[in-house]
Design a protein around this motif. Structure first.
Motif, PDB file in Angstrom:
ATOM      1  N   TYR A 308       0.833  -1.210   0.000  1.00  0.00           N
ATOM      2  CA  TYR A 308       0.000   0.000   0.000  1.00  0.00           C
ATOM      3  C   TYR A 308       0.863   1.253   0.000  1.00  0.00           C
ATOM      4  O   TYR A 308       0.589   2.223  -0.713  1.00  0.00           O
ATOM      5  CB  TYR A 308      -0.913   0.011   1.226  1.00  0.00           C
ATOM      6  N   ALA A 309       1.925   1.249   0.806  1.00  0.00           N
ATOM      7  CA  ALA A 309       2.810   2.418   0.881  1.00  0.00           C
ATOM      8  C   ALA A 309       3.491   2.661  -0.471  1.00  0.00           C
ATOM      9  O   ALA A 309       3.626   3.809  -0.914  1.00  0.00           O
ATOM     10  CB  ALA A 309       3.852   2.221   1.978  1.00  0.00           C
ATOM     11  N   VAL A 310       3.921   1.582  -1.118  1.00  0.00           N
ATOM     12  CA  VAL A 310       4.551   1.725  -2.440  1.00  0.00           C
ATOM     13  C   VAL A 310       3.540   2.245  -3.450  1.00  0.00           C
ATOM     14  O   VAL A 310       3.871   3.078  -4.309  1.00  0.00           O
ATOM     15  CB  VAL A 310       5.155   0.381  -2.897  1.00  0.00           C
ATOM     16  N   GLU A 311       2.306   1.765  -3.374  1.00  0.00           N
ATOM     17  CA  GLU A 311       1.270   2.266  -4.282  1.00  0.00           C
ATOM     18  C   GLU A 311       1.014   3.753  -4.053  1.00  0.00           C
ATOM     19  O   GLU A 311       0.773   4.507  -5.004  1.00  0.00           O
ATOM     20  CB  GLU A 311      -0.012   1.457  -4.083  1.00  0.00           C
ATOM     21  N   MET A 312       1.091   4.208  -2.808  1.00  0.00           N
ATOM     22  CA  MET A 312       0.939   5.633  -2.533  1.00  0.00           C
ATOM     23  C   MET A 312       2.139   6.413  -3.077  1.00  0.00           C
ATOM     24  O   MET A 312       1.991   7.517  -3.603  1.00  0.00           O
ATOM     25  CB  MET A 312       0.774   5.871  -1.031  1.00  0.00           C
ATOM     26  N   LEU A 313       3.331   5.836  -2.953  1.00  0.00           N
ATOM     27  CA  LEU A 313       4.527   6.444  -3.534  1.00  0.00           C
ATOM     28  C   LEU A 313       4.347   6.658  -5.034  1.00  0.00           C
ATOM     29  O   LEU A 313       4.574   7.758  -5.561  1.00  0.00           O
ATOM     30  CB  LEU A 313       5.736   5.535  -3.266  1.00  0.00           C
ATOM     31  N   TYR A 314       3.933   5.606  -5.727  1.00  0.00           N
ATOM     32  CA  TYR A 314       3.724   5.726  -7.171  1.00  0.00           C
ATOM     33  C   TYR A 314       2.556   6.656  -7.485  1.00  0.00           C
ATOM     34  O   TYR A 314       2.582   7.381  -8.489  1.00  0.00           O
ATOM     35  CB  TYR A 314       3.518   4.348  -7.794  1.00  0.00           C
ATOM     36  N   GLY A 315       1.541   6.635  -6.629  1.00  0.00           N
ATOM     37  CA  GLY A 315       0.420   7.531  -6.839  1.00  0.00           C
ATOM     38  C   GLY A 315       0.847   8.985  -6.842  1.00  0.00           C
ATOM     39  O   GLY A 315       0.391   9.790  -7.669  1.00  0.00           O
ATOM     40  N   VAL A 316       1.743   9.346  -5.923  1.00  0.00           N
ATOM     41  CA  VAL A 316       2.262  10.719  -5.887  1.00  0.00           C
ATOM     42  C   VAL A 316       3.001  11.041  -7.180  1.00  0.00           C
ATOM     43  O   VAL A 316       2.844  12.121  -7.760  1.00  0.00           O
ATOM     44  CB  VAL A 316       3.175  10.912  -4.663  1.00  0.00           C
ATOM     45  N   SER A 317       3.812  10.089  -7.663  1.00  0.00           N
ATOM     46  CA  SER A 317       4.546  10.340  -8.914  1.00  0.00           C
ATOM     47  C   SER A 317       3.597  10.451 -10.099  1.00  0.00           C
ATOM     48  O   SER A 317       3.831  11.239 -11.016  1.00  0.00           O
ATOM     49  CB  SER A 317       5.584   9.236  -9.154  1.00  0.00           C
ATOM     50  N   TYR A 318       2.491   9.679 -10.091  1.00  0.00           N
ATOM     51  CA  TYR A 318       1.507   9.789 -11.171  1.00  0.00           C
ATOM     52  C   TYR A 318       0.830  11.163 -11.163  1.00  0.00           C
ATOM     53  O   TYR A 318       0.603  11.762 -12.216  1.00  0.00           O
ATOM     54  CB  TYR A 318       0.432   8.699 -11.037  1.00  0.00           C
ATOM     55  N   VAL A 319       0.492  11.638  -9.957  1.00  0.00           N
ATOM     56  CA  VAL A 319      -0.143  12.955  -9.860  1.00  0.00           C
ATOM     57  C   VAL A 319       0.804  14.036 -10.370  1.00  0.00           C
ATOM     58  O   VAL A 319       0.399  14.941 -11.108  1.00  0.00           O
ATOM     59  CB  VAL A 319      -0.560  13.251  -8.408  1.00  0.00           C
ATOM     60  N   MET A 320       2.083  13.937 -10.003  1.00  0.00           N
ATOM     61  CA  MET A 320       3.045  14.936 -10.463  1.00  0.00           C
ATOM     62  C   MET A 320       3.234  14.850 -11.979  1.00  0.00           C
ATOM     63  O   MET A 320       3.297  15.878 -12.663  1.00  0.00           O
ATOM     64  CB  MET A 320       4.379  14.772  -9.737  1.00  0.00           C
ATOM     65  N   MET A 321       3.309  13.643 -12.514  1.00  0.00           N
ATOM     66  CA  MET A 321       3.430  13.493 -13.965  1.00  0.00           C
ATOM     67  C   MET A 321       2.194  14.050 -14.666  1.00  0.00           C
ATOM     68  O   MET A 321       2.304  14.754 -15.682  1.00  0.00           O
ATOM     69  CB  MET A 321       3.635  12.026 -14.328  1.00  0.00           C
ATOM     70  N   GLY A 322       1.024  13.759 -14.121  1.00  0.00           N
ATOM     71  CA  GLY A 322      -0.193  14.289 -14.709  1.00  0.00           C
ATOM     72  C   GLY A 322      -0.219  15.806 -14.683  1.00  0.00           C
ATOM     73  O   GLY A 322      -0.640  16.450 -15.658  1.00  0.00           O
ATOM     74  N   GLY A 323       0.253  16.387 -13.587  1.00  0.00           N
ATOM     75  CA  GLY A 323       0.320  17.837 -13.506  1.00  0.00           C
ATOM     76  C   GLY A 323       1.265  18.431 -14.535  1.00  0.00           C
ATOM     77  O   GLY A 323       0.969  19.470 -15.142  1.00  0.00           O
ATOM     78  N   LEU A 324       2.387  17.773 -14.741  1.00  0.00           N
ATOM     79  CA  LEU A 324       3.346  18.248 -15.741  1.00  0.00           C
ATOM     80  C   LEU A 324       2.771  18.168 -17.148  1.00  0.00           C
ATOM     81  O   LEU A 324       2.934  19.093 -17.955  1.00  0.00           O
ATOM     82  CB  LEU A 324       4.634  17.426 -15.653  1.00  0.00           C
ATOM     83  N   LEU A 325       2.095  17.070 -17.446  1.00  0.00           N
ATOM     84  CA  LEU A 325       1.509  16.928 -18.777  1.00  0.00           C
ATOM     85  C   LEU A 325       0.424  17.977 -19.014  1.00  0.00           C
ATOM     86  O   LEU A 325       0.339  18.564 -20.099  1.00  0.00           O
ATOM     87  CB  LEU A 325       0.935  15.520 -18.940  1.00  0.00           C
ATOM     88  N   CYS A 326      -0.386  18.220 -17.992  1.00  0.00           N
ATOM     89  CA  CYS A 326      -1.412  19.263 -18.125  1.00  0.00           C
ATOM     90  C   CYS A 326      -0.780  20.629 -18.338  1.00  0.00           C
ATOM     91  O   CYS A 326      -1.252  21.423 -19.174  1.00  0.00           O
ATOM     92  CB  CYS A 326      -2.308  19.275 -16.884  1.00  0.00           C
ATOM     93  N   ALA A 327       0.297  20.901 -17.609  1.00  0.00           N
ATOM     94  CA  ALA A 327       0.973  22.188 -17.763  1.00  0.00           C
ATOM     95  C   ALA A 327       1.546  22.341 -19.167  1.00  0.00           C
ATOM     96  O   ALA A 327       1.453  23.407 -19.782  1.00  0.00           O
ATOM     97  CB  ALA A 327       2.077  22.319 -16.716  1.00  0.00           C
ATOM     98  N   LEU A 328       2.118  21.244 -19.698  1.00  0.00           N
ATOM     99  CA  LEU A 328       2.674  21.316 -21.057  1.00  0.00           C
ATOM    100  C   LEU A 328       1.569  21.543 -22.090  1.00  0.00           C
ATOM    101  O   LEU A 328       1.781  22.265 -23.067  1.00  0.00           O
ATOM    102  CB  LEU A 328       3.434  20.015 -21.350  1.00  0.00           C
ATOM    103  N   LEU A 329       0.419  20.925 -21.863  1.00  0.00           N
ATOM    104  CA  LEU A 329      -0.703  21.157 -22.771  1.00  0.00           C
ATOM    105  C   LEU A 329      -1.148  22.617 -22.720  1.00  0.00           C
ATOM    106  O   LEU A 329      -1.463  23.222 -23.746  1.00  0.00           O
ATOM    107  CB  LEU A 329      -1.865  20.228 -22.426  1.00  0.00           C
ATOM    108  N   VAL A 330      -1.165  23.176 -21.530  1.00  0.00           N
ATOM    109  CA  VAL A 330      -1.533  24.591 -21.389  1.00  0.00           C
ATOM    110  C   VAL A 330      -0.523  25.481 -22.087  1.00  0.00           C
ATOM    111  O   VAL A 330      -0.880  26.434 -22.810  1.00  0.00           O
ATOM    112  CB  VAL A 330      -1.670  24.968 -19.899  1.00  0.00           C
TER     113      VAL A 330
END
Length: 335
Positions: A308-330
């Motif tokens: 579960y902790a590792v999944e939360m670790l990856y979840g944080v990285s997914y959110v950050m990656m998603g934020g970066l992709l959204c920013a690049l689209l903007v």
């Protein structure tokens, strides 16, 4: 002098996350953190004497030790920044795309998502098989506490605490600094964190000599740690079986009890999300030490909590990656 745009910084940072997901920590060439660690030990030996020879080290006053520790801290972070800036400058002068490649690669070396997952699973796999001997051995690789007598709940606690704390150090903080200043600033952060891990201890040897390194690392992590707390709440909100409400409440209730001004935030958030208690009695070199208890013990800890902790670790990285992709689209839309 090269200077990257926001679009370039966001793109290189996103690519660095992808590289770390796929490759992890490089084995060759020598990892920059290893080189930084060698520099720290060399300078420490010149300014204070080798750790193994602590009893024969020259006698310095507390004030002198703090001054020498400041020299160690400043020389390490400045050298790391300047060497990285020079490498990026040279690569960019040869060709802009080489500059992008060098920057992206070195940013990826400041991140350790896959490495943290691999270290955690080295413990989780033998635990799942009931092999406590191997689980204790591999836990000893990532924590400083004595592991020889730990049972499954305590081994789980050690690993979950390590994963949670390092979501700041190994993911959010280096990526934030990469977004602000590319590979040079990300490497400066990694040098700061390495200093803290090597000399930032409150003991007889490093209490004064490592004071500047510990305080500087606290300052560098102050904002990233609080951002991490928010990201973990978001991850808990999106993942079934986790409680975002408890995660947020645990940060408010318990984070300030941790001796670190930053580490208590991710540890409390993970403990609250999972419904378990972290912290408690640790043993270091045979000496017991009680740590603040974080979260509510709504159920016993099991080896599944490592996953579960590792999944939360990856979840944080997914959110950050998603934020970066959204920013690049903007950026693309408005540019």
């Amino acid at each position: 002098m090269w200077m990257y745009s926001w679009q370039e910084l966001f793109g290189m940072t996103g690519a660095a996350i992808l590289i770390d997901w796929l490759v992890g920590d490089p084995k060759w060439p020598t990892h920059p953190v290893i080189l930084i660690g060698r520099w720290i030990r060399w300078v420490e030996g010149k300014l204070y004497g080798k750790p193994a020879d602590a009893g024969s080290s020259p006698a310095y006053s507390d004030k002198q030790l703090r001054a020498r520790g400041i020299v160690l801290m400043l020389s390490t972070i400045l050298l790391s920044f300047l060497v990285m800036a020079a490498l990026v400058w040279i690569a960019d002068a040869i060709h802009p795309w080489l500059g992008y490649a060098v920057s992206t690669w070195f940013i990826s070396t400041t991140v350790a998502i896959k490495g943290l997952k691999d270290a955690a699973y080295l413990v989780a796999v033998p635990l799942q098989a009931g092999n406590l001997a191997d689980a204790r051995k591999y836990t000893g690789y990532i924590v400083g506490r004595d592991t020889a007598a730990l049972d499954e709940p305590e081994l789980t606690r050690a690993v979950v605490e390590t994963v949670a704390e390092n979501i700041v150090d190994a993911v959010v903080a280096p990526l934030c600094y990469a977004l602000l200043g590319g590979a040079p600033l990300a490497m400066l952060y990694r040098a700061s964190n390495t200093l803290d891990s090597m000399v930032g201890y409150r003991n007889d040897r490093y209490g004064h000599f490592g004071w500047a390194s510990a305080r500087w690392d606290d300052a560098m992590n102050w904002i990233p740690a609080r951002l991490t707390g928010m990201l973990l709440v978001l991850v808990a909100l999106a993942k079934p079986g986790l409680s975002a409400r408890r995660a947020a409440a645990a940060v408010r209730r318990f984070a300030h009890l941790h001796p670190s001004p930053n580490s208590g935030i991710p540890e409390s958030a993970v403990a609250g999300a999972l419904g378990i208690e972290l912290g408690g009695l640790n043993v270091y070199g045979g000496v017991a030490s009680e740590r603040a208890r974080l979260g509510w013990p709504l159920r016993p800890r099991t080896q599944r909590d490592i996953r579960y902790a590792v999944e939360m670790l990856y979840g944080v990285s997914y959110v950050m990656m998603g934020g970066l992709l959204c920013a690049l689209l903007v950026f693309a839309w408005i540019g």
